[in-house]
Design an enzyme around this catalytic site. Sequence first.
Site, short mmCIF file in Angstrom:
data_model
loop_
_atom_site.label_atom_id
_atom_site.label_comp_id
_atom_site.label_asym_id
_atom_site.label_seq_id
_atom_site.Cartn_x
_atom_site.Cartn_y
_atom_site.Cartn_z
CG HIS A 185 -5.94 2.11 5.09
ND1 HIS A 185 -5.47 3.10 5.90
CD2 HIS A 185 -4.96 1.18 4.99
CE1 HIS A 185 -4.23 2.78 6.28
NE2 HIS A 185 -3.90 1.62 5.74
CB SER A 198 4.74 -1.90 12.24
OG SER A 198 4.38 -0.54 12.46
N GLY A 254 2.71 -1.10 4.44
CA GLY A 254 2.85 0.31 4.10
C GLY A 254 4.31 0.69 3.96
N GLY A 255 4.89 1.22 5.04
CA GLY A 255 6.25 1.76 5.02
C GLY A 255 7.28 0.83 4.38
N GLY A 285 2.15 2.27 10.90
CA GLY A 285 3.13 3.34 10.76
C GLY A 285 3.82 3.71 12.07
CD GLU A 297 -3.93 -2.37 7.36
OE1 GLU A 297 -2.80 -2.61 6.95
OE2 GLU A 297 -4.57 -1.35 7.04
CG ASN A 314 -1.72 1.22 1.42
OD1 ASN A 314 -1.78 2.05 0.50
ND2 ASN A 314 -2.34 1.38 2.57
CD1 TRP A 315 4.10 1.18 -2.24
CD2 TRP A 315 3.73 1.52 -4.43
NE1 TRP A 315 4.86 0.28 -2.95
CE2 TRP A 315 4.65 0.46 -4.28
CE3 TRP A 315 3.33 1.91 -5.71
CZ2 TRP A 315 5.18 -0.22 -5.39
CZ3 TRP A 315 3.87 1.24 -6.81
CH2 TRP A 315 4.78 0.19 -6.64
CE LYS A 316 -0.18 3.35 4.63
NZ LYS A 316 -0.08 3.45 6.06
CD GLU A 322 -2.86 5.69 6.62
OE1 GLU A 322 -2.82 5.72 5.39
OE2 GLU A 322 -1.95 5.18 7.33
#
Length: 256
Positions: free
Chosen positions: A99, A217, A238-239, A177, A171, A13-15, A101
């Site tokens: 998600h 994470s 993500g990260g 994150g 999640e 997930n590159w956001k 966010e």
Amino acid sequence: MGTSERKPFIAANWKMFKTIGEAVAFTEALQKEVGILADREVVLAPAFTALAAVRKVMALEGFRLAAQNCHWEEKGAFTGEVSLGMLGDVGCDYVILGHSERRHIFGETDDDVARKVAAAFRHRVLPVLCVGEKLEERESGQTTAVVERQLEVAIRGLDPSEARELVIAYEPVWAIGTGRTATPEQAREVHGFIREHCGRLFDKDIANTVRIVYGGSVKPENVDALMAQPDIDGLLVGGASLEVASFRRIVQFVKL
Ligand code: PGA
């Protein structure tokens, strides 16, 4: 269907990261490094602007394209929104929905997510439904109640044939994150609960078919331990999905 028939689903997930050029370069490099994947799905979720370009260079079996959000209406005066027809048109296989966010920064409700999930099935862009509790909800013992509510509102209206194609991402919001991963045991507990609850909402066969993936994470250092858990069928990253080297290691998790 047994555990082994649930194909691992590993998603990046590159956001709101990566230009078109960066997304294309990543996709090409990753494919070159990992080659054809027969036993797992690798899903890349770039920003809307890079979907078409990534689709164009996605050439190998095992690779899939996902969007990060959508609107539930077919078309209309909804400035700034993207429909599922448009996502199908650009070649998306999946769409990430609900998600944390989206829920907590942009105020998406359970009902919004439910509309999106239903619309995604109508367009055959399969939903990756995200659920998860906030830190204060975990600390006050509400984890399963929150996950149950999010899940139930989003999927209770589905046909059994749709439900079996679901991907659910657990999640925990406190792990996203933050560098604070849920332990494999914490994740397994909630994944087990989600599977049981799918069994209650549909049936046991569907519960055993649904893929339940973990996000929050995920890193090269914890991927193997997470994937060793019986009810963890994949990962939403993500990260650690932003660099080819770390995402490659995650894609190439080793079954312990
Ligand atoms: P993270 O993000 O891996 O950076 O924690 C996961 C996600 O938001 O899907």
